[in-house]
Design a protein around this motif. Structure first.
Motif, mmCIF file in Angstrom:
data_model
loop_
_atom_site.group_PDB
_atom_site.id
_atom_site.type_symbol
_atom_site.label_atom_id
_atom_site.label_comp_id
_atom_site.label_asym_id
_atom_site.label_seq_id
_atom_site.Cartn_x
_atom_site.Cartn_y
_atom_site.Cartn_z
ATOM 1 N N GLU A 123 0.857 -1.179 0.000
ATOM 2 C CA GLU A 123 0.000 0.000 0.000
ATOM 3 C C GLU A 123 0.896 1.232 0.000
ATOM 4 O O GLU A 123 1.762 1.385 0.843
ATOM 5 N N VAL A 124 0.719 2.104 -0.991
ATOM 6 C CA VAL A 124 1.555 3.285 -1.121
ATOM 7 C C VAL A 124 1.175 4.315 -0.064
ATOM 8 O O VAL A 124 2.026 4.869 0.613
ATOM 9 N N LEU A 125 -0.114 4.567 0.064
ATOM 10 C CA LEU A 125 -0.614 5.509 1.058
ATOM 11 C C LEU A 125 -1.811 4.906 1.770
ATOM 12 O O LEU A 125 -2.627 4.236 1.143
ATOM 13 N N ALA A 129 -4.846 9.105 3.815
ATOM 14 C CA ALA A 129 -3.824 9.954 3.191
ATOM 15 C C ALA A 129 -4.084 10.079 1.693
ATOM 16 O O ALA A 129 -3.895 11.148 1.108
ATOM 17 N N ALA A 130 -4.525 9.005 1.058
ATOM 18 C CA ALA A 130 -4.831 9.053 -0.370
ATOM 19 C C ALA A 130 -5.989 10.009 -0.632
ATOM 20 O O ALA A 130 -5.957 10.798 -1.591
ATOM 21 N N ALA A 131 -7.002 9.974 0.226
ATOM 22 C CA ALA A 131 -8.140 10.886 0.071
ATOM 23 C C ALA A 131 -7.693 12.334 0.264
ATOM 24 O O ALA A 131 -8.095 13.234 -0.478
ATOM 25 N N MET A 136 -6.065 17.613 -2.080
ATOM 26 C CA MET A 136 -4.989 18.591 -2.323
ATOM 27 C C MET A 136 -4.766 18.770 -3.819
ATOM 28 O O MET A 136 -4.549 19.886 -4.292
ATOM 29 N N GLY A 137 -4.840 17.682 -4.571
ATOM 30 C CA GLY A 137 -4.685 17.770 -6.026
ATOM 31 C C GLY A 137 -5.774 18.615 -6.651
ATOM 32 O O GLY A 137 -5.512 19.443 -7.534
ATOM 33 N N ARG A 138 -6.997 18.425 -6.187
ATOM 34 C CA ARG A 138 -8.110 19.240 -6.692
ATOM 35 C C ARG A 138 -7.909 20.714 -6.342
ATOM 36 O O ARG A 138 -8.152 21.598 -7.157
ATOM 37 N N ALA A 139 -7.465 20.962 -5.116
ATOM 38 C CA ALA A 139 -7.219 22.352 -4.700
ATOM 39 C C ALA A 139 -6.104 22.965 -5.540
ATOM 40 O O ALA A 139 -6.190 24.127 -5.955
#
Length: 158
Positions: A123-125, A129-131, A136-139
């Motif tokens: 599991e990477v995140l 944390a992934a959510a 953050m990406g959307r922001a």
């Protein structure tokens, strides 16, 4: 509500809006007589144009006795911004380069690197944390669009 484009098509109304904008920056209202003095046009002309601006909800008025104090409501202008920005930013292209650095400043593999996620079984995140990363990406995308809009505005002023 009147057509906002028709409302701001008149130069006198744009001048009044400019005077009101200067007051917004000082967090103050302005009286009709002050607008008359600044623009050096007649009181009936100013009142006529303020009525049009009121009907378009571009100004708010506060009455105090026989005096009326006006302030800017820029919200209806967002419609114009939404219409114009795509035209101004149509040829605006941006490229962002991201490097991932350790605390010591050394480059480390990131999501775009070939070997960054070679073991996909792990599991990477964690899910939370992934959510959060997705939000953050959307922001960041919204911020990028806002920067493009601001750059387009500055181009328009040049």
């Amino acid at each position: 509500m009147p057509d906002i484009f028709g409302v701001i098509a008149d130069a006198t109304r744009r001048d009044i809006l400019q005077v009101l904008l200067e007051r917004v920056q000082r967090d103050a209202e302005i009286s009709v007589s002050e607008i008359v003095g600044q623009l050096e046009i007649s009181q009936p002309t100013v009142s006529k144009h303020l009525k049009v601006l009121r009907e378009a909800e571009l100004v708010t008025v506060r009455e105090e006795g026989q005096h009326r104090y006006y302030s800017l409501n820029a919200e209806p202008l967002e419609m114009i911004e939404d219409f114009v920005i795509p035209f101004l930013s149509a040829d605006f292209d941006t490229e962002v380069t991201v490097e991932y650095l350790s605390e010591s400043g050394e480059r480390i593999p990131g999501p775009g690197d070939q070997d960054a996620f070679s073991n996909l079984d792990e599991e990477v995140l964690p899910e939370e944390a992934a959510a959060a990363a997705e939000r953050m990406g959307r922001a960041a995308a919204r911020a990028e669009n806002r920067v493009k809009e601001l750059v387009a505005r500055f181009r328009l002023r040049e």
